[in-house]
Design a protein around this motif. Structure first.
Motif, PDB file in Angstrom:
ATOM      1  N   VAL A  21     105.591  58.855  54.853  1.00  0.00           N
ATOM      2  CA  VAL A  21     104.492  59.377  55.670  1.00  0.00           C
ATOM      3  C   VAL A  21     103.343  59.843  54.777  1.00  0.00           C
ATOM      4  O   VAL A  21     102.167  59.591  55.069  1.00  0.00           O
ATOM      5  CB  VAL A  21     104.991  60.529  56.565  1.00  0.00           C
ATOM      6  N   PHE A  22     103.668  60.510  53.685  1.00  0.00           N
ATOM      7  CA  PHE A  22     102.633  60.985  52.761  1.00  0.00           C
ATOM      8  C   PHE A  22     101.875  59.810  52.151  1.00  0.00           C
ATOM      9  O   PHE A  22     100.632  59.830  52.075  1.00  0.00           O
ATOM     10  CB  PHE A  22     103.272  61.834  51.661  1.00  0.00           C
ATOM     11  N   VAL A  23     102.603  58.784  51.724  1.00  0.00           N
ATOM     12  CA  VAL A  23     101.969  57.616  51.107  1.00  0.00           C
ATOM     13  C   VAL A  23     101.036  56.928  52.089  1.00  0.00           C
ATOM     14  O   VAL A  23      99.954  56.442  51.730  1.00  0.00           O
ATOM     15  CB  VAL A  23     103.046  56.629  50.592  1.00  0.00           C
ATOM     16  N   VAL A  24     101.427  56.888  53.365  1.00  0.00           N
ATOM     17  CA  VAL A  24     100.616  56.211  54.377  1.00  0.00           C
ATOM     18  C   VAL A  24      99.403  57.046  54.779  1.00  0.00           C
ATOM     19  O   VAL A  24      98.289  56.520  54.943  1.00  0.00           O
ATOM     20  CB  VAL A  24     101.477  55.892  55.621  1.00  0.00           C
ATOM     21  N   LEU A  25      99.582  58.359  54.932  1.00  0.00           N
ATOM     22  CA  LEU A  25      98.520  59.204  55.485  1.00  0.00           C
ATOM     23  C   LEU A  25      97.580  59.798  54.437  1.00  0.00           C
ATOM     24  O   LEU A  25      96.468  60.204  54.783  1.00  0.00           O
ATOM     25  CB  LEU A  25      99.138  60.350  56.306  1.00  0.00           C
ATOM     26  N   PHE A  26      97.997  59.848  53.179  1.00  0.00           N
ATOM     27  CA  PHE A  26      97.137  60.471  52.168  1.00  0.00           C
ATOM     28  C   PHE A  26      95.826  59.708  51.958  1.00  0.00           C
ATOM     29  O   PHE A  26      94.754  60.333  51.916  1.00  0.00           O
ATOM     30  CB  PHE A  26      97.890  60.616  50.840  1.00  0.00           C
ATOM     31  N   PRO A  27      95.838  58.371  51.803  1.00  0.00           N
ATOM     32  CA  PRO A  27      94.553  57.661  51.642  1.00  0.00           C
ATOM     33  C   PRO A  27      93.585  57.864  52.809  1.00  0.00           C
ATOM     34  O   PRO A  27      92.393  58.150  52.565  1.00  0.00           O
ATOM     35  CB  PRO A  27      94.980  56.197  51.496  1.00  0.00           C
ATOM     36  N   PRO A  28      94.027  57.756  54.090  1.00  0.00           N
ATOM     37  CA  PRO A  28      93.078  58.038  55.181  1.00  0.00           C
ATOM     38  C   PRO A  28      92.551  59.467  55.145  1.00  0.00           C
ATOM     39  O   PRO A  28      91.382  59.708  55.482  1.00  0.00           O
ATOM     40  CB  PRO A  28      93.918  57.798  56.448  1.00  0.00           C
ATOM     41  N   TYR A  29      93.392  60.424  54.732  1.00  0.00           N
ATOM     42  CA  TYR A  29      92.930  61.811  54.628  1.00  0.00           C
ATOM     43  C   TYR A  29      91.798  61.937  53.618  1.00  0.00           C
ATOM     44  O   TYR A  29      90.774  62.584  53.886  1.00  0.00           O
ATOM     45  CB  TYR A  29      94.102  62.716  54.234  1.00  0.00           C
ATOM     46  N   VAL A  30      91.961  61.303  52.451  1.00  0.00           N
ATOM     47  CA  VAL A  30      90.928  61.346  51.416  1.00  0.00           C
ATOM     48  C   VAL A  30      89.636  60.717  51.920  1.00  0.00           C
ATOM     49  O   VAL A  30      88.536  61.233  51.679  1.00  0.00           O
ATOM     50  CB  VAL A  30      91.420  60.636  50.139  1.00  0.00           C
ATOM     51  N   VAL A  31      89.751  59.607  52.637  1.00  0.00           N
ATOM     52  CA  VAL A  31      88.570  58.927  53.178  1.00  0.00           C
ATOM     53  C   VAL A  31      87.857  59.823  54.180  1.00  0.00           C
ATOM     54  O   VAL A  31      86.619  59.963  54.149  1.00  0.00           O
ATOM     55  CB  VAL A  31      88.976  57.596  53.840  1.00  0.00           C
ATOM     56  N   ILE A  32      88.602  60.454  55.072  1.00  0.00           N
ATOM     57  CA  ILE A  32      88.001  61.279  56.128  1.00  0.00           C
ATOM     58  C   ILE A  32      87.284  62.492  55.552  1.00  0.00           C
ATOM     59  O   ILE A  32      86.134  62.778  55.913  1.00  0.00           O
ATOM     60  CB  ILE A  32      89.086  61.720  57.140  1.00  0.00           C
ATOM     61  N   VAL A  33      87.925  63.229  54.650  1.00  0.00           N
ATOM     62  CA  VAL A  33      87.303  64.458  54.131  1.00  0.00           C
ATOM     63  C   VAL A  33      86.084  64.153  53.275  1.00  0.00           C
ATOM     64  O   VAL A  33      85.113  64.943  53.252  1.00  0.00           O
ATOM     65  CB  VAL A  33      88.325  65.300  53.334  1.00  0.00           C
ATOM     66  N   ASN A  34      86.083  63.032  52.567  1.00  0.00           N
ATOM     67  CA  ASN A  34      84.940  62.715  51.702  1.00  0.00           C
ATOM     68  C   ASN A  34      83.804  62.032  52.458  1.00  0.00           C
ATOM     69  O   ASN A  34      82.682  61.983  51.964  1.00  0.00           O
ATOM     70  CB  ASN A  34      85.389  61.829  50.547  1.00  0.00           C
TER      71      ASN A  34
END
Length: 277
Positions: A21-34
């Protein structure tokens, strides 16, 4: 002892799921916050830090104005519509011939599709590029359309599984009524292939929409950019405007997420139904 072993295996199972779950959701999280950070804020803070405000839409405006993202959406939509129309026609016709008729060259035709799938596409790019250029399609929307309309073996097999489940009695009854082979295909076979076609449309649309290699190689002209190649306009030789790139990625990501959420049951139903048939 058995109970302790079970709990340990259970712990490993859920721990591995959390990692996934972390591997899948971490990249979208980085994209959204930046995507909501200004250039100064992006350079001054960590890429994982939350933005000061999620109401900063300057990056999204800049993506449309400077990157021509709206034009990119128009180009990729045109490519998808033309490609899917021709792809469905050619795919259903080939599957109809291979699934309904017996002829001497049938194994060779089907084998040709298999061989074409086995050969790595990168090894044929020099020849493919030369053909596209000789046809006068380089730097036109026709280049990716021609390359995408090839009926690959996966869709042929998918269609053939559905065709084999259609009773041949329907063809014979239609022939008795005087229907030609083309009319049988148009009036009987093609409508009954709707579930397979729906699955194919979804998978092909996502594949074409996310492809960067073919548009980048065959359509370098700025006016022919698609949603994936638009991202490269914010990347320089030594640095990139990553906050704008993240905003563009977020905009590009939304249509595929929405498409998948609302149509995922058709993907699973079409693939599993074809496998069972």
């Amino acid at each position: 002892m058995a109970h302790t072993k079970f709990r340990f295996i259970d712990f490993i199972k859920y721990f591995s799921l959390l990692i996934g779950v972390f591997v899948v959701l971490f990249p979208p999280y980085v994209v959204i916050v930046n995507a909501f950070k200004s250039t100064d804020e992006f350079n001054a803070t960590s890429s994982t830090a939350l933005p000061k405000s999620f109401l900063n839409f300057d990056n999204f405006v800049a993506v449309f104005e400077r990157g021509g993202l709206l034009s990119g959406f128009g180009n990729v939509l045109f490519i998808i519509i033309i490609t899917l129309t021709l792809n469905i026609l050619f795919g259903t016709m080939v599957a109809y011939v291979l699934g309904r008729f017996s002829f001497k060259m049938k194994p060779m035709v089907f084998g040709a599709y298999l061989v074409a799938t086995i050969i790595p596409s990168i090894t044929t790019q020099v020849a493919t590029f030369g053909i596209i250029k000789d046809l006068g399609l380089y730097n036109t929307l026709g280049a990716p359309i021609v390359l995408y309309i090839g009926a690959d073996v996966i869709q042929i097999i998918l269609y053939m599984q559905f065709i084999r489940n259609i009773p041949f009695d329907l063809d014979e009854n239609a022939m008795v009524e005087g229907a030609s082979l083309f009319k049988i295909y148009r009036s009987i076979i093609f409508p009954l292939l709707t579930p397979a076609t729906a699955t194919l449309v979804i998978l092909k649309t996502i594949g074409i929409y996310n492809d960067m290699y073919i548009p980048y190689l065959y359509m370098p002209k700025q006016s022919l950019g698609v949603v994936t190649t638009v991202l490269m306009r914010f990347q320089g030789v030594n640095s990139g405007e990553w906050n704008l790139i993240c905003a563009a990625i977020l905009i590009i990501l939304l249509p595929t997420v929405i498409l998948y959420i609302f149509l995922q049951r058709y993907i699973f139903e079409g693939v599993t139904s074809g496998a069972v048939k």
